[in-house]
Design a protein around this motif. Sequence first.
Motif, short mmCIF file in Angstrom:
data_model
loop_
_atom_site.label_atom_id
_atom_site.label_comp_id
_atom_site.label_asym_id
_atom_site.label_seq_id
_atom_site.Cartn_x
_atom_site.Cartn_y
_atom_site.Cartn_z
N ARG A 89 -74.41 26.42 31.49
CA ARG A 89 -74.97 27.41 30.56
C ARG A 89 -76.50 27.35 30.54
O ARG A 89 -77.17 28.38 30.53
CB ARG A 89 -74.42 27.20 29.16
N GLU A 106 -71.98 30.92 33.41
CA GLU A 106 -70.93 30.83 32.39
C GLU A 106 -70.07 29.60 32.65
O GLU A 106 -69.54 29.42 33.75
CB GLU A 106 -70.07 32.10 32.43
N HIS A 109 -63.43 27.12 39.05
CA HIS A 109 -64.54 27.85 38.44
C HIS A 109 -65.81 27.72 39.28
O HIS A 109 -66.50 28.71 39.52
CB HIS A 109 -64.77 27.37 37.02
#
Length: 167
Positions: free
Chosen positions: A137, A142, A22
């Motif tokens: 966040r 995200e 990620h």
Amino acid sequence: MSNTNEKLGAYNVWANETLLRHLDSLVAAGATLPASSLRLFSHVLNAQAIWLGRLTATPSPVKVWQEHDLAGLHHWHEQTSARFRDYVAAADEAELSRLITYTNSAGEGYTSQVADIFTHVPVHANYHRAQVARDLRLHGLEPINTDFITYCRELSAKAAAADVPSL
């Protein structure tokens, strides 16, 4: 895989890899990773290295809050995550019951049972991965879901696709 510590060790590898992928994708999309997020995830991987050192009576190559860039996070994940999982999987009853004495980063001495350390490492990592999610966040990025149940669902889906029993 019915041994809880083995399952947590495998989950920890998955969660670290998921978070790293990620972070890689955020950078690939042009984001700048917050230093605070890198610091928190550095701590996760540093702690794994430190606990492995304690378990094997070898010096740690890192300090508790030593900071790494994204490449460094990949390096320490590769050096520690699977190694910790494999150490857990290979432990017999004598190893699980063994007590180790160590000094923490504040200079305080402790004695802990190896089985408790096997539980602590993934639980500790999960705590800090959640902090990374919150921090991302807060910086307008995200976060990714690295919950244990998400890992279990993924295992079940893979098992169903392969038509083999899960967990």
